[in-house]
Write a protein that holds these residues in place. Sequence first.
Motif, PDB file in Angstrom:
ATOM      1  N   LYS A  96       0.834  -1.197   0.000  1.00 14.29           N
ATOM      2  CA  LYS A  96       0.000   0.000   0.000  1.00 14.29           C
ATOM      3  C   LYS A  96       0.865   1.241   0.000  1.00 14.29           C
ATOM      4  O   LYS A  96       2.058   1.184   0.283  1.00 14.29           O
ATOM      5  CB  LYS A  96      -0.890   0.007   1.252  1.00 14.29           C
ATOM      6  N   GLU A  97       0.218   2.356  -0.282  1.00 12.67           N
ATOM      7  CA  GLU A  97       0.906   3.647  -0.195  1.00 12.67           C
ATOM      8  C   GLU A  97       0.194   4.506   0.835  1.00 12.67           C
ATOM      9  O   GLU A  97      -1.038   4.567   0.864  1.00 12.67           O
ATOM     10  CB  GLU A  97       0.909   4.360  -1.555  1.00 12.67           C
ATOM     11  N   LEU A  98       0.974   5.144   1.690  1.00 10.43           N
ATOM     12  CA  LEU A  98       0.445   6.090   2.659  1.00 10.43           C
ATOM     13  C   LEU A  98       0.978   7.454   2.254  1.00 10.43           C
ATOM     14  O   LEU A  98       2.187   7.687   2.256  1.00 10.43           O
ATOM     15  CB  LEU A  98       0.910   5.739   4.084  1.00 10.43           C
ATOM     16  N   LYS A 142      -4.253  22.908   0.374  1.00 14.30           N
ATOM     17  CA  LYS A 142      -4.211  21.521  -0.115  1.00 14.30           C
ATOM     18  C   LYS A 142      -5.320  20.684   0.539  1.00 14.30           C
ATOM     19  O   LYS A 142      -5.976  19.876  -0.118  1.00 14.30           O
ATOM     20  CB  LYS A 142      -2.834  20.914   0.203  1.00 14.30           C
ATOM     21  N   LEU A 143      -5.545  20.905   1.826  1.00 16.68           N
ATOM     22  CA  LEU A 143      -6.604  20.180   2.534  1.00 16.68           C
ATOM     23  C   LEU A 143      -7.985  20.530   1.982  1.00 16.68           C
ATOM     24  O   LEU A 143      -8.887  19.690   1.938  1.00 16.68           O
ATOM     25  CB  LEU A 143      -6.551  20.506   4.036  1.00 16.68           C
ATOM     26  N   ARG A 144      -8.133  21.774   1.554  1.00 19.86           N
ATOM     27  CA  ARG A 144      -9.433  22.235   1.041  1.00 19.86           C
ATOM     28  C   ARG A 144      -9.702  21.777  -0.390  1.00 19.86           C
ATOM     29  O   ARG A 144     -10.855  21.626  -0.790  1.00 19.86           O
ATOM     30  CB  ARG A 144      -9.491  23.763   1.091  1.00 19.86           C
ATOM     31  N   THR A 145      -8.643  21.557  -1.170  1.00 12.81           N
ATOM     32  CA  THR A 145      -8.820  21.337  -2.611  1.00 12.81           C
ATOM     33  C   THR A 145      -8.405  19.957  -3.127  1.00 12.81           C
ATOM     34  O   THR A 145      -8.660  19.652  -4.286  1.00 12.81           O
ATOM     35  CB  THR A 145      -8.018  22.395  -3.401  1.00 12.81           C
ATOM     36  N   HIS A 146      -7.771  19.122  -2.282  1.00 10.36           N
ATOM     37  CA  HIS A 146      -7.276  17.837  -2.786  1.00 10.36           C
ATOM     38  C   HIS A 146      -8.439  16.900  -3.148  1.00 10.36           C
ATOM     39  O   HIS A 146      -9.561  17.056  -2.646  1.00 10.36           O
ATOM     40  CB  HIS A 146      -6.387  17.160  -1.733  1.00 10.36           C
ATOM     41  N   GLN A 147      -8.161  15.948  -4.010  1.00 10.69           N
ATOM     42  CA  GLN A 147      -9.165  14.952  -4.372  1.00 10.69           C
ATOM     43  C   GLN A 147      -9.364  14.022  -3.182  1.00 10.69           C
ATOM     44  O   GLN A 147      -8.388  13.506  -2.621  1.00 10.69           O
ATOM     45  CB  GLN A 147      -8.701  14.155  -5.594  1.00 10.69           C
ATOM     46  N   LYS A 148     -10.579  13.807  -2.779  1.00 12.42           N
ATOM     47  CA  LYS A 148     -10.881  12.995  -1.603  1.00 12.42           C
ATOM     48  C   LYS A 148     -10.196  11.633  -1.666  1.00 12.42           C
ATOM     49  O   LYS A 148     -10.282  10.932  -2.667  1.00 12.42           O
ATOM     50  CB  LYS A 148     -12.393  12.813  -1.460  1.00 12.42           C
ATOM     51  N   GLY A 149      -9.494  11.281  -0.608  1.00 13.97           N
ATOM     52  CA  GLY A 149      -8.819   9.991  -0.539  1.00 13.97           C
ATOM     53  C   GLY A 149      -7.399   9.997  -1.076  1.00 13.97           C
ATOM     54  O   GLY A 149      -6.703   8.988  -1.022  1.00 13.97           O
ATOM     55  N   SER A 150      -6.948  11.150  -1.595  1.00 13.57           N
ATOM     56  CA  SER A 150      -5.604  11.200  -2.200  1.00 13.57           C
ATOM     57  C   SER A 150      -4.499  11.537  -1.189  1.00 13.57           C
ATOM     58  O   SER A 150      -3.324  11.388  -1.482  1.00 13.57           O
ATOM     59  CB  SER A 150      -5.574  12.216  -3.342  1.00 13.57           C
ATOM     60  N   ILE A 151      -4.874  11.993   0.007  1.00 14.43           N
ATOM     61  CA  ILE A 151      -3.902  12.309   1.063  1.00 14.43           C
ATOM     62  C   ILE A 151      -4.364  11.637   2.353  1.00 14.43           C
ATOM     63  O   ILE A 151      -5.564  11.590   2.644  1.00 14.43           O
ATOM     64  CB  ILE A 151      -3.799  13.837   1.306  1.00 14.43           C
ATOM     65  N   ASP A 152      -3.407  11.131   3.138  1.00 11.24           N
ATOM     66  CA  ASP A 152      -3.756  10.428   4.369  1.00 11.24           C
ATOM     67  C   ASP A 152      -3.388  11.175   5.650  1.00 11.24           C
ATOM     68  O   ASP A 152      -4.206  11.309   6.556  1.00 11.24           O
ATOM     69  CB  ASP A 152      -3.078   9.049   4.385  1.00 11.24           C
ATOM     70  N   VAL A 153      -2.153  11.636   5.722  1.00 11.31           N
ATOM     71  CA  VAL A 153      -1.659  12.257   6.960  1.00 11.31           C
ATOM     72  C   VAL A 153      -0.981  13.587   6.647  1.00 11.31           C
ATOM     73  O   VAL A 153      -0.280  13.717   5.648  1.00 11.31           O
ATOM     74  CB  VAL A 153      -0.636  11.328   7.667  1.00 11.31           C
ATOM     75  N   VAL A 154      -1.207  14.586   7.527  1.00 11.38           N
ATOM     76  CA  VAL A 154      -0.596  15.909   7.321  1.00 11.38           C
ATOM     77  C   VAL A 154      -0.019  16.418   8.646  1.00 11.38           C
ATOM     78  O   VAL A 154      -0.348  15.908   9.718  1.00 11.38           O
ATOM     79  CB  VAL A 154      -1.616  16.938   6.777  1.00 11.38           C
ATOM     80  N   LYS A 163      -7.169   4.879   7.154  1.00 13.72           N
ATOM     81  CA  LYS A 163      -7.229   5.435   8.511  1.00 13.72           C
ATOM     82  C   LYS A 163      -6.478   4.596   9.533  1.00 13.72           C
ATOM     83  O   LYS A 163      -5.752   5.126  10.376  1.00 13.72           O
ATOM     84  CB  LYS A 163      -8.690   5.608   8.943  1.00 13.72           C
ATOM     85  N   ASP A 164      -6.639   3.273   9.469  1.00 13.19           N
ATOM     86  CA  ASP A 164      -5.957   2.395  10.429  1.00 13.19           C
ATOM     87  C   ASP A 164      -4.450   2.471  10.260  1.00 13.19           C
ATOM     88  O   ASP A 164      -3.689   2.534  11.236  1.00 13.19           O
ATOM     89  CB  ASP A 164      -6.418   0.942  10.261  1.00 13.19           C
ATOM     90  N   LEU A 165      -4.021   2.486   9.011  1.00 16.29           N
ATOM     91  CA  LEU A 165      -2.589   2.579   8.716  1.00 16.29           C
ATOM     92  C   LEU A 165      -2.056   3.956   9.137  1.00 16.29           C
ATOM     93  O   LEU A 165      -0.939   4.077   9.644  1.00 16.29           O
ATOM     94  CB  LEU A 165      -2.351   2.355   7.227  1.00 16.29           C
ATOM     95  N   ALA A 166      -2.866   4.976   8.946  1.00  9.31           N
ATOM     96  CA  ALA A 166      -2.482   6.331   9.348  1.00  9.31           C
ATOM     97  C   ALA A 166      -2.285   6.406  10.861  1.00  9.31           C
ATOM     98  O   ALA A 166      -1.345   7.039  11.348  1.00  9.31           O
ATOM     99  CB  ALA A 166      -3.543   7.331   8.903  1.00  9.31           C
ATOM    100  N   LEU A 167      -3.160   5.745  11.605  1.00  8.06           N
ATOM    101  CA  LEU A 167      -3.023   5.686  13.065  1.00  8.06           C
ATOM    102  C   LEU A 167      -1.730   4.991  13.468  1.00  8.06           C
ATOM    103  O   LEU A 167      -1.019   5.438  14.371  1.00  8.06           O
ATOM    104  CB  LEU A 167      -4.212   4.942  13.679  1.00  8.06           C
ATOM    105  N   LYS A 168      -1.429   3.892  12.799  1.00  4.49           N
ATOM    106  CA  LYS A 168      -0.187   3.146  13.088  1.00  4.49           C
ATOM    107  C   LYS A 168       1.036   4.006  12.773  1.00  4.49           C
ATOM    108  O   LYS A 168       2.050   3.967  13.485  1.00  4.49           O
ATOM    109  CB  LYS A 168      -0.148   1.843  12.285  1.00  4.49           C
ATOM    110  N   PHE A 169       0.936   4.789  11.688  1.00  6.33           N
ATOM    111  CA  PHE A 169       2.039   5.676  11.303  1.00  6.33           C
ATOM    112  C   PHE A 169       2.274   6.721  12.391  1.00  6.33           C
ATOM    113  O   PHE A 169       3.413   6.953  12.824  1.00  6.33           O
ATOM    114  CB  PHE A 169       1.711   6.365   9.975  1.00  6.33           C
ATOM    115  N   ILE A 170       1.205   7.344  12.864  1.00  2.82           N
ATOM    116  CA  ILE A 170       1.328   8.367  13.907  1.00  2.82           C
ATOM    117  C   ILE A 170       1.885   7.751  15.187  1.00  2.82           C
ATOM    118  O   ILE A 170       2.740   8.342  15.850  1.00  2.82           O
ATOM    119  CB  ILE A 170      -0.045   9.038  14.166  1.00  2.82           C
ATOM    120  N   ASP A 171       1.414   6.549  15.521  1.00  3.52           N
ATOM    121  CA  ASP A 171       1.910   5.867  16.714  1.00  3.52           C
ATOM    122  C   ASP A 171       3.407   5.600  16.608  1.00  3.52           C
ATOM    123  O   ASP A 171       4.151   5.732  17.589  1.00  3.52           O
ATOM    124  CB  ASP A 171       1.149   4.550  16.903  1.00  3.52           C
TER     125      ASP A 171
END
Length: 350
Positions: free
Chosen positions: A28-30, A71-83, A272-280
């Motif tokens: 996968k890609e995050l 970027k948060l306001r204009t990005h295509q939904k689902g194209s960015i995970d973590v900021v 989302k789950d992978l994003a949580l693991k990344f932050i952790d």
Amino acid sequence: MKKWSMFLLIVVVFSVFAVGCASSGDQKELVVVNWKDYGSDDQELIKEFEQQHKVKVVHQYMASEEELLTKLRTHQKGSIDVVLPNASILPVAIQEGLVEPIDPNKLTNYQHIFERFKNLPENQKDGKLYAVPWVWGSTGIAYNKELVKEKIDSVQVLWDPKYKGKIAFRDDFNDAVMMAAMALGQDPNHPSDLEAIKKKLIEQKAYNRTYWKTGDEFSKLFASKQISVGVMWSGQSATMKKNGEPIEYVIPKEGAIGWVDHWAIVKGSKNKDLALKFIDFMISKEFQANWVKKGGPNPVNTQAQKELDAKIVQELGINEETIKKLHFIMHRPDAEKKKWNTLWQEVKSH
């Protein structure tokens, strides 16, 4: 036979191609938006996370917090995970529903974060957490121990006539107003008398050598002994000291300016789950301590101290006592930012 052989060849080639696609598809890609060369894109530090979760961390870079908000306001939904937003845009991102609420109970390392950072007003709303503190630092006073023989413990040194022409003040309206407010005994985040602050900054200008814009500019002035004392960041001071410069960094008795960078999960993320693991992973003591050793900012994880040299911990002020002295930058409405910036431009042109 020739036709049969050709058929078998086609089947084999197709099978190899299909397996290859499946293999590449397993990873996968995050997608992470951050500053360039700011920890999360350090391949040496991030490879453990990528291998453990069979993921490739892909970066998009930002040039400013305002650019991140756009970027948060204009990005295509689902194209960015973590900021990685800070206080200047985080409340706006939360208000506009651009980031997801985060359950801290799903982060095994959240329990080790300094208490002060768990209670920041800008990363919460209606009792929900929307961003996880990652790293922090301060803007205080740094001086040359070879040129300054007295012990500096106050922001008033920036107005000391004996260092006239040897002082470097940062060219930033936020730092300028907050520093002058501290010198006047006003609340740095909610100053009561901007006119008095303007007068104080004009007074300081008479003693100032220069208004520096970049850390590199400050370093060169310091190394060539053109300045003795000035406003500086904790992280760069530590790096300069590590490189052999006779620099001493202090949190003045009036306090210093604090900042915090947070990780947030983008609304509509498919991972989302992978994003949580990344932050952790990013707030783990191992990652945080390893980044400090490579010159990164102060860690929010209290356990990271145990992985660091006691001297480094002391120099960076990685403790509750130092954190309590900091006036952390808060979100300011555009009208207030404009007022502060106008004041600063008037001081510089005076």
